[in-house]
Design a protein around this motif. Structure first.
Motif, PDB file in Angstrom:
ATOM      1  N   ALA A  10       0.802  -1.242   0.164  1.00 46.19           N
ATOM      2  CA  ALA A  10      -0.041  -0.172   0.174  1.00 46.19           C
ATOM      3  C   ALA A  10       0.819   1.371  -0.025  1.00 46.19           C
ATOM      4  O   ALA A  10       0.622   2.175  -0.873  1.00 46.19           O
ATOM      5  CB  ALA A  10      -0.994  -0.101   1.046  1.00 46.19           C
ATOM      6  N   LYS A  11       1.898   1.230   0.726  1.00 47.59           N
ATOM      7  CA  LYS A  11       2.801   2.684   0.948  1.00 47.59           C
ATOM      8  C   LYS A  11       3.391   2.870  -0.470  1.00 47.59           C
ATOM      9  O   LYS A  11       3.466   4.067  -0.922  1.00 47.59           O
ATOM     10  CB  LYS A  11       3.892   2.286   1.914  1.00 47.59           C
ATOM     11  N   ARG A  13       2.045   1.743  -3.332  1.00 49.01           N
ATOM     12  CA  ARG A  13       0.865   1.802  -4.214  1.00 49.01           C
ATOM     13  C   ARG A  13       0.579   3.023  -4.625  1.00 49.01           C
ATOM     14  O   ARG A  13       0.316   3.466  -5.664  1.00 49.01           O
ATOM     15  CB  ARG A  13      -0.328   1.092  -4.056  1.00 49.01           C
ATOM     16  N   ARG A  14       0.384   3.897  -3.322  1.00 49.40           N
ATOM     17  CA  ARG A  14       0.106   5.338  -3.549  1.00 49.40           C
ATOM     18  C   ARG A  14       0.861   6.281  -4.379  1.00 49.40           C
ATOM     19  O   ARG A  14       0.356   7.058  -5.092  1.00 49.40           O
ATOM     20  CB  ARG A  14      -0.244   5.727  -2.159  1.00 49.40           C
ATOM     21  N   TRP A  15       2.002   6.144  -4.618  1.00 50.33           N
ATOM     22  CA  TRP A  15       2.704   6.599  -5.577  1.00 50.33           C
ATOM     23  C   TRP A  15       2.942   6.201  -6.724  1.00 50.33           C
ATOM     24  O   TRP A  15       3.006   6.967  -7.667  1.00 50.33           O
ATOM     25  CB  TRP A  15       4.362   6.558  -5.029  1.00 50.33           C
ATOM     26  N   ILE A  17      -0.079   5.357  -8.047  1.00 47.51           N
ATOM     27  CA  ILE A  17      -1.224   5.881  -8.126  1.00 47.51           C
ATOM     28  C   ILE A  17      -0.922   7.172  -8.648  1.00 47.51           C
ATOM     29  O   ILE A  17      -1.505   7.960  -9.916  1.00 47.51           O
ATOM     30  CB  ILE A  17      -2.095   5.797  -7.314  1.00 47.51           C
ATOM     31  N   VAL A 128      -8.702  10.862  -4.267  1.00 49.22           N
ATOM     32  CA  VAL A 128      -7.388   9.916  -4.238  1.00 49.22           C
ATOM     33  C   VAL A 128      -6.552  10.603  -3.142  1.00 49.22           C
ATOM     34  O   VAL A 128      -6.025   9.842  -2.110  1.00 49.22           O
ATOM     35  CB  VAL A 128      -6.756   9.663  -5.587  1.00 49.22           C
ATOM     36  N   TRP A 132      -5.682   8.874   0.478  1.00 47.56           N
ATOM     37  CA  TRP A 132      -4.352   8.121   0.470  1.00 47.56           C
ATOM     38  C   TRP A 132      -3.387   9.094   1.388  1.00 47.56           C
ATOM     39  O   TRP A 132      -2.285   8.310   1.569  1.00 47.56           O
ATOM     40  CB  TRP A 132      -3.987   7.749  -0.827  1.00 47.56           C
ATOM     41  N   PHE A 133      -3.725  10.144   1.582  1.00 47.73           N
ATOM     42  CA  PHE A 133      -2.355  11.254   2.170  1.00 47.73           C
ATOM     43  C   PHE A 133      -2.936  11.945   3.074  1.00 47.73           C
ATOM     44  O   PHE A 133      -4.119  12.739   2.921  1.00 47.73           O
ATOM     45  CB  PHE A 133      -1.904  11.862   1.041  1.00 47.73           C
ATOM     46  N   TYR A 191      -5.065   0.819  -9.571  1.00 49.40           N
ATOM     47  CA  TYR A 191      -5.822   1.642  -8.827  1.00 49.40           C
ATOM     48  C   TYR A 191      -6.710   0.532  -7.769  1.00 49.40           C
ATOM     49  O   TYR A 191      -7.589  -0.256  -8.335  1.00 49.40           O
ATOM     50  CB  TYR A 191      -6.668   2.802  -9.100  1.00 49.40           C
ATOM     51  N   PRO A 194      -7.787   2.576  -0.604  1.00 48.91           N
ATOM     52  CA  PRO A 194      -6.684   2.276   0.538  1.00 48.91           C
ATOM     53  C   PRO A 194      -7.127   1.275   1.384  1.00 48.91           C
ATOM     54  O   PRO A 194      -8.433   1.309   1.667  1.00 48.91           O
ATOM     55  CB  PRO A 194      -6.487   3.673   1.028  1.00 48.91           C
ATOM     56  N   ARG A 199      -6.243   5.019   5.359  1.00 47.37           N
ATOM     57  CA  ARG A 199      -7.406   5.797   5.047  1.00 47.37           C
ATOM     58  C   ARG A 199      -7.775   6.623   6.235  1.00 47.37           C
ATOM     59  O   ARG A 199      -8.009   7.700   6.230  1.00 47.37           O
ATOM     60  CB  ARG A 199      -8.631   5.149   4.695  1.00 47.37           C
TER      61      ARG A 199
END
Length: 424
Positions: A10-11, A13-15, A17, A128, A132-133, A191, A194, A199
């Motif tokens: 996940a950590k 994946r967000r980048w 995305i 997103v 995610w952030f 995609y 999260p 989240r």
């Protein structure tokens, strides 16, 4: 749909995305820039004057304005994954159609279709970023994501000019459509929603407390902040639209640059704008990490950078096209900083379930302001001259600063029992 996604931690994946959204927005803005760069060629092909060219812009922009609020609602209703996917497929198809068009009527139809499909990108992107952030990284992640807007404007002049001179203007649109379909496939494969821990960190909630309370669609319109955001976008967006849609043509028709020279130098304002807007976004995040409220940090940054926007009025007294490019590079830093960070302001001011809807409504108002301004420029460029237009543009961001401080604040539903974090 999620069963088809590629397994990525996940950590990380967000980048990934962020990178795919960046690519999508690059070619989203590449598509928009095509008509401004090929303005003389399209005017000759379809026998258009400046008023006819303004019609081409406004067919796109009217559909863009109408669909922006709808797109925001769709994202909040059906989720960012599906809406983003179908949006990318839609605008890619519109590009292919524009490239295959042989009549002005069919070309206008596909420009309208492009305008209807493209607004899906930004409400989905903001959703997103919001889920995610956290606020400590949100503005930086958002700026890296939407930096694609100016990167698209950077690569468009040389690539469009080369494809048009090497082949024809039809090829320019077809290339954009094919690349867009490839990006849609990447989005489909990467995609996913999260995980709970990311989240919860992003929206500031503990899983045991449930979802954050939100406004209904009708309640949103009763908030002062929504009207503040709408007015800000209405008065400030037209300056950026001028940079995108009119500046390349202005440099060719008024300053004497050739299409090849536009390809060589027309990207400079957008590169400067991109680097500047990423830096200002990082500055606002740094203020948050040092203890300032997120919304207050965004307001301080936006007010500070707005002093660059009135420089556009100097262009009326400049005869050198390269000095004009330099002036608009600084103006574009202000424009893009506002566009980047106003999205983050929405994420800080409204519940997570409302951010896509608010951005959609705001984007529609911004596009409406651009429609009216495009009409004004198309009608008045020849009679009043560009100087009068530049003077009008100089007042737009200062007005936006006043609205920001007097109307925009943290909004909380009256029936909410959720403790909301850091306000202005």
């Amino acid at each position: 749909m999620s069963s088809f996604t590629i397994p990525i931690p996940a950590k990380r994946r967000r980048w990934f995305i962020i990178f795919i959204i960046f690519l999508a927005i690059v070619f989203n803005y590449y598509d928009r820039q095509i008509v401004s760069i090929l303005k003389p060629m399209l005017k000759a092909e379809f026998d258009l004057g400046d008023d006819g060219y303004a019609m081409v812009l406004n067919v796109f922009t009217i559909f863009y304005a109408l669909m922006y609020p709808v797109s925001g609602w769709l994202v909040d209703r059906f989720g960012e994954r599906k809406v983003m996917l179908f949006g990318i497929i839609g605008w890619s198809t519109a590009c292919l159609g524009g490239g295959l068009s042989r009549t002005f009527g069919s070309f206008l139809f596909f420009r309208g279709m492009l305008g209807a499909a493209e607004p899906t990108n930004f409400p989905a992107q903001l959703k997103v970023i919001t889920v995610w952030f956290s606020g400590k990284l949100r503005a930086t992640a958002n700026s890296l994501c939407v930096a694609g807007s100016s990167i698209g404007a950077i690569i468009a002049p040389p690539l469009v000019a080369w494809l048009a001179m090497q082949y024809d203007f039809h090829t320019v649109f077809i290339v954009a459509g094919i690349v867009g379909l490839i990006i849609a496939l990447l989005w489909f494969l990467v995609y996913t929603e999260p995980p709970a821990e990311i989240r919860n960190e992003a929206v500031g909630l503990d899983a045991s407390k449930g979802e954050q309370a939100s406004f209904t669609w009708g309640q949103l319109w009763n908030t002062k902040t929504l009207w503040g955001i709408l007015l800000i976008r209405f008065v400030s967006d037209p300056v950026w639209y001028f940079c995108l849609f009119w500046l390349p043509g202005y440099l060719q028709e008024e300053s004497g640059l050739t299409l090849a020279q536009i390809g060589m130098f027309g990207w400079i304002p957008f590169l400067v704008a991109d680097l500047g807007a990423i830096a200002t976004s990082a500055w606002s995040d740094k203020m948050v990490r040092r203890g300032k409220g997120p919304l207050l940090a965004r307001k301080i940054m936006l007010s500070s950078i707005a002093v660059l926007a009135p420089l556009c009025c100097l262009t009326a007294y400049v005869n050198n096209p390269y000095l004009t490019i330099l002036i608009f590079a600084l103006v574009a830093v202000a424009c893009l900083s506002w566009l980047f960070t106003l999205s983050v302001v929405i994420a800080e001011a409204f519940p997570v379930k409302n951010v896509a809807s608010v951005l959609g409504i705001a984007g529609g108002f911004g596009a409406l302001g651009a429609v009216l301004f495009n009409y004004f420029v198309g009608q008045m460029m020849g009679s009043l001259g560009a100087g009068t237009i530049f003077i009008a543009m100089a007042f737009m961001h200062p007005i936006a600063v006043l609205i920001l401080w007097t109307m925009v604040k943290k909004e909380k539903p009256k029936d909410s029992e959720v403790v909301l974090l850091s306000s202005n």
